[in-house]
Write an enzyme that holds these catalytic residues in place. Structure first.
Site, PDB file in Angstrom:
ATOM      1  N   HIS A   9       0.852  -1.195   0.000  1.00 27.16           N
ATOM      2  CA  HIS A   9       0.000   0.000   0.000  1.00 27.16           C
ATOM      3  C   HIS A   9       0.883   1.238   0.000  1.00 27.16           C
ATOM      4  CE1 HIS A   9       1.245  -0.591   4.146  1.00 27.16           C
ATOM      5  NE2 HIS A   9       1.217   0.731   4.194  1.00 27.16           N
ATOM      6  N   HIS A  62       5.539   6.678  -0.696  1.00 32.76           N
ATOM      7  CA  HIS A  62       6.355   5.490  -0.908  1.00 32.76           C
ATOM      8  C   HIS A  62       5.541   4.250  -0.586  1.00 32.76           C
ATOM      9  CE1 HIS A  62       6.652   5.995   3.438  1.00 32.76           C
ATOM     10  NE2 HIS A  62       6.987   4.707   3.517  1.00 32.76           N
TER      11      HIS A  62
HETATM   12  P1  2AM Z   1       6.159   2.568   6.405  1.00 34.43           P
HETATM   13  O1  2AM Z   1       5.711   1.579   5.363  1.00 34.43           O
HETATM   14  O2  2AM Z   1       7.100   3.601   5.886  1.00 34.43           O
HETATM   15  O3  2AM Z   1       6.625   1.910   7.684  1.00 34.43           O
HETATM   16  C1  2AM Z   1       1.067   1.271   8.431  1.00 34.43           C
HETATM   17  O4  2AM Z   1       1.959   1.183   9.467  1.00 34.43           O
HETATM   18  C2  2AM Z   1       1.514   2.298   7.428  1.00 34.43           C
HETATM   19  O5  2AM Z   1       1.599   3.573   8.042  1.00 34.43           O
HETATM   20  C3  2AM Z   1       2.862   2.037   6.798  1.00 34.43           C
HETATM   21  O6  2AM Z   1       2.808   2.436   5.439  1.00 34.43           O
HETATM   22  C4  2AM Z   1       3.800   2.917   7.561  1.00 34.43           C
HETATM   23  O7  2AM Z   1       4.862   3.429   6.795  1.00 34.43           O
HETATM   24  C5  2AM Z   1       2.907   4.079   7.905  1.00 34.43           C
HETATM   25  N1  2AM Z   1       3.287   4.694   9.167  1.00 34.43           N
HETATM   26  C6  2AM Z   1       3.547   4.060  10.320  1.00 34.43           C
HETATM   27  N2  2AM Z   1       3.826   4.970  11.293  1.00 34.43           N
HETATM   28  C7  2AM Z   1       3.744   6.191  10.720  1.00 34.43           C
HETATM   29  C8  2AM Z   1       3.912   7.520  11.195  1.00 34.43           C
HETATM   30  N3  2AM Z   1       4.196   7.788  12.455  1.00 34.43           N
HETATM   31  N4  2AM Z   1       3.741   8.522  10.307  1.00 34.43           N
HETATM   32  C9  2AM Z   1       3.438   8.269   9.016  1.00 34.43           C
HETATM   33  N5  2AM Z   1       3.257   7.017   8.515  1.00 34.43           N
HETATM   34  C10 2AM Z   1       3.412   6.005   9.354  1.00 34.43           C
END
Ligand code: 2AM
Length: 184
Positions: free
Chosen positions: A48, A134
């Site tokens: 996602h 991303h």
């Molecule tokens: P990541 O893939 O870069 O870890 C579920 O956890 C989704 O939310 C993932 O896409 C994760 O990004 C993102 N995510 C988790 N913690 C976050 C935060 N504090 N701020 C923004 N995105 C976050």
């Protein structure tokens, strides 16, 4: 509804979900990269692109959140993404697919969704973190991937966004769509 269910808290975020053929291609590339560099490749079902991360929200507030998202969906402008860049964040140990060209419709929509959701009374998980589109492919590789890895994929005409709940399991996080907003 039991008291437990009323008090339930969900770890929520809004995201774009790649269409199944693109998700399969991305998962294939992720598996290849895991073969070369080690680490945990995300399966197609978990891929996602986060639009907005909320963090923990009481389940009882879901109807208000759904309404806010539906009102934001009215401001959607159609766009197509080209995932054509691989990057690596050493601190998070995370290899991701992203965009060489900025996609203003995407960042505008993320910002609009954020302000709509904030006006509806929700706080944002990490309000200081800038939006960086991303799609995580691989976590914790055994060795650092080099710069300049290639990524060649078909274009992604984005056709909607979703609200997802994240659950942590021993095998890593898994994501469950709670609602989907198709867009023109
Ligand atoms: P990541 O893939 O870069 O870890 C579920 O956890 C989704 O939310 C993932 O896409 C994760 O990004 C993102 N995510 C988790 N913690 C976050 C935060 N504090 N701020 C923004 N995105 C976050």
């Amino acid at each position: 509804m039991s008291q437990g269910a009323a008090d339930e808290r969900l770890r929520l975020f809004f995201a774009l979900l790649p269409p199944p053929p693109l998700a399969a291609a991305l998962a294939g590339r992720a598996a290849e990269l895991a073969g070369e560099y080690g680490g945990r490749a995300l399966p197609a079902a978990n891929l996602h692109m986060t639009l907005l991360f909320l963090g923990d929200v009481g389940a009882a507030r879901l109807p208000v959140l759904n309404l806010a998202a539906s009102s934001a969906a009215a401001a959607w402008r159609p766009f197509t993404l080209q995932l054509d860049r691989l990057g690596y964040w050493p601190r998070q140990q995370l290899l991701w697919a992203g965009l060489q060209q900025a996609a203003p419709e995407l960042s505008d929509f993320s910002a609009y969704l954020r302000s709509t959701v904030e006006k509806a009374g929700f706080s944002i998980g990490d309000a200081g973190r800038a939006f960086f589109p991303h799609l995580t492919l691989l976590r914790k590789p055994g060795r650092t991937p080099p710069d300049g890895l290639s990524l060649t994929l078909p274009a992604w005409p984005v056709s909607g966004f979703a609200l997802l709940a994240s659950t942590r399991t021993a095998a890593g996080a898994s994501y469950r769509p709670l609602a989907v907003w198709p867009v023109p």
